[in-house]
Design a protein around this motif. Sequence first.
Motif, mmCIF file in Angstrom:
data_model
loop_
_atom_site.group_PDB
_atom_site.id
_atom_site.type_symbol
_atom_site.label_atom_id
_atom_site.label_comp_id
_atom_site.label_asym_id
_atom_site.label_seq_id
_atom_site.Cartn_x
_atom_site.Cartn_y
_atom_site.Cartn_z
ATOM 1 N N LEU A 1 -2.834 23.115 -22.985
ATOM 2 C CA LEU A 1 -2.088 24.350 -23.639
ATOM 3 C C LEU A 1 -2.392 23.947 -25.267
ATOM 4 N N GLN A 2 -2.453 22.868 -25.618
ATOM 5 C CA GLN A 2 -2.505 22.409 -27.060
ATOM 6 C C GLN A 2 -3.948 23.048 -27.551
ATOM 7 N N GLN A 3 -4.916 22.804 -26.734
ATOM 8 C CA GLN A 3 -6.383 23.512 -27.199
ATOM 9 C C GLN A 3 -6.121 25.022 -27.187
ATOM 10 N N SER A 4 -5.495 25.466 -26.100
ATOM 11 C CA SER A 4 -5.425 27.044 -26.057
ATOM 12 C C SER A 4 -4.859 27.502 -27.506
ATOM 13 N N ARG A 5 -3.697 26.730 -27.981
ATOM 14 C CA ARG A 5 -2.954 27.091 -29.183
ATOM 15 C C ARG A 5 -3.942 27.010 -30.297
ATOM 16 N N GLU A 6 -4.664 25.972 -30.370
ATOM 17 C CA GLU A 6 -5.586 25.959 -31.223
ATOM 18 C C GLU A 6 -6.749 26.926 -31.520
ATOM 19 N N ARG A 7 -7.258 27.327 -30.366
ATOM 20 C CA ARG A 7 -8.150 28.325 -30.125
ATOM 21 C C ARG A 7 -7.647 29.621 -30.657
ATOM 22 N N LEU A 8 -6.312 30.131 -30.305
ATOM 23 C CA LEU A 8 -5.672 31.125 -30.827
ATOM 24 C C LEU A 8 -5.399 31.198 -32.189
ATOM 25 N N ARG B 1 0.689 -1.231 0.042
ATOM 26 C CA ARG B 1 -0.102 0.075 0.192
ATOM 27 C C ARG B 1 0.693 1.157 -0.055
ATOM 28 N N ARG B 2 1.951 1.236 0.670
ATOM 29 C CA ARG B 2 2.898 2.604 0.601
ATOM 30 C C ARG B 2 3.538 2.750 -0.621
ATOM 31 N N LEU B 3 4.001 1.706 -1.266
ATOM 32 C CA LEU B 3 4.215 1.516 -2.745
ATOM 33 C C LEU B 3 3.364 2.160 -3.715
ATOM 34 N N LEU B 4 2.068 1.711 -3.510
ATOM 35 C CA LEU B 4 1.119 2.077 -4.157
ATOM 36 C C LEU B 4 0.626 3.578 -4.322
ATOM 37 N N SER B 5 0.906 3.917 -3.033
ATOM 38 C CA SER B 5 0.636 5.496 -2.459
ATOM 39 C C SER B 5 1.653 6.394 -3.121
ATOM 40 N N ASP B 6 2.951 5.785 -2.929
ATOM 41 C CA ASP B 6 3.997 6.498 -3.792
ATOM 42 C C ASP B 6 4.070 6.560 -5.169
ATOM 43 N N LEU B 7 3.489 5.588 -5.764
ATOM 44 C CA LEU B 7 3.159 5.351 -7.252
ATOM 45 C C LEU B 7 2.114 6.129 -7.760
ATOM 46 N N SER B 8 1.144 6.074 -6.899
ATOM 47 C CA SER B 8 -0.058 7.004 -7.044
ATOM 48 C C SER B 8 0.483 8.799 -7.231
ATOM 49 N N ARG B 9 1.444 8.984 -6.470
ATOM 50 C CA ARG B 9 1.838 10.578 -6.483
ATOM 51 C C ARG B 9 2.590 10.743 -7.744
ATOM 52 N N GLN B 10 3.340 9.695 -8.305
ATOM 53 C CA GLN B 10 4.013 9.755 -9.639
ATOM 54 C C GLN B 10 3.041 9.896 -10.589
ATOM 55 N N VAL B 11 2.154 8.914 -10.684
ATOM 56 C CA VAL B 11 1.084 9.028 -11.647
ATOM 57 C C VAL B 11 0.255 10.253 -11.682
ATOM 58 N N ALA B 12 -0.060 10.719 -10.570
ATOM 59 C CA ALA B 12 -0.832 12.130 -10.205
ATOM 60 C C ALA B 12 -0.127 13.174 -10.961
ATOM 61 N N ALA B 13 1.331 13.197 -10.942
ATOM 62 C CA ALA B 13 2.088 14.247 -11.621
ATOM 63 C C ALA B 13 1.991 14.047 -13.193
ATOM 64 N N ALA B 14 2.230 12.716 -13.730
ATOM 65 C CA ALA B 14 1.976 12.528 -15.173
ATOM 66 C C ALA B 14 0.576 12.912 -15.507
ATOM 67 N N ALA B 15 -0.468 12.549 -14.786
ATOM 68 C CA ALA B 15 -1.926 12.842 -15.234
ATOM 69 C C ALA B 15 -2.113 14.391 -14.995
ATOM 70 N N HIS B 16 -1.434 15.078 -14.615
ATOM 71 C CA HIS B 16 -1.478 16.516 -14.338
ATOM 72 C C HIS B 16 -0.696 17.229 -15.515
ATOM 73 N N GLU B 17 0.408 16.468 -15.847
ATOM 74 C CA GLU B 17 1.276 17.045 -16.802
ATOM 75 C C GLU B 17 0.441 16.664 -18.197
ATOM 76 N N ILE B 18 -0.315 15.499 -18.384
ATOM 77 C CA ILE B 18 -1.097 15.329 -19.657
ATOM 78 C C ILE B 18 -2.356 16.350 -19.617
ATOM 79 N N GLN B 19 -3.007 16.857 -18.500
ATOM 80 C CA GLN B 19 -3.892 17.671 -18.440
ATOM 81 C C GLN B 19 -3.349 19.116 -18.924
ATOM 82 N N LEU B 20 -2.249 19.574 -18.306
ATOM 83 C CA LEU B 20 -1.765 20.845 -19.009
ATOM 84 C C LEU B 20 -1.250 20.673 -20.492
ATOM 85 N N SER B 21 -0.710 19.678 -20.615
ATOM 86 C CA SER B 21 -0.292 19.540 -22.179
ATOM 87 C C SER B 21 -1.439 19.764 -23.280
ATOM 88 N N THR B 22 -2.502 18.951 -22.724
ATOM 89 C CA THR B 22 -3.626 19.025 -23.567
ATOM 90 C C THR B 22 -4.400 20.443 -23.679
#
Length: 172
Positions: free
Chosen positions: A76-83, A53-74
């Motif tokens: 940003l791309q949508q914002s560029r398309e609108r511009l 469970r500790r390992l999964l908790s640590d892993l979830s923080r890494q997955v959360a950072a990756a998910a946040h990065e994907i959200q930001l990247s998407t």
Amino acid sequence: EDEGQPLSFKFEVGVRPAPDDCYDLPLMFRGESVGRFVVGTRGRGVRFTPAERRLLSDLSRQVAAAAHEIQLSTALQQSRERLVLAREEERRVIRRTLHDDIGPTIAGIALRAETVRQLADRPTERDGMTTALAGIGRDATAAASALRELSYELRPPALDDCGLLLALRDRA
């Protein structure tokens, strides 16, 4: 995906276990929920150990950072398309204004100027020349006004004079 709605994605590997046979963690990035991290156990009724469970908790923080990065990247791309779309629409408006309004007015000025030139050769046509010159003046004033309006729409002088906030208030 609707504009303004959060990005949603799902990764699944293997067979979906029953809810009781899952370890479910929120994916949090800097205090913001970015999803859920659901991991199935190795079998029905099997539980994860505290170390797992500790390992999964640590892993979830890494997955959360990756998910946040994907959200930001998407986002940003949508914002560029609108511009790009907004810029293209502005260019279409400018082109239409130049082609449909200002271009014909300037062409009319040229035709009337040619008429005046021809009338100037005939002194008896003074009234026609005066009328044609008045028309040239009106057309030139209309073209100048259309250009002034177009340039104002491109960048209102209030932006340079007052800044964005006051310019928006002035426009509203």
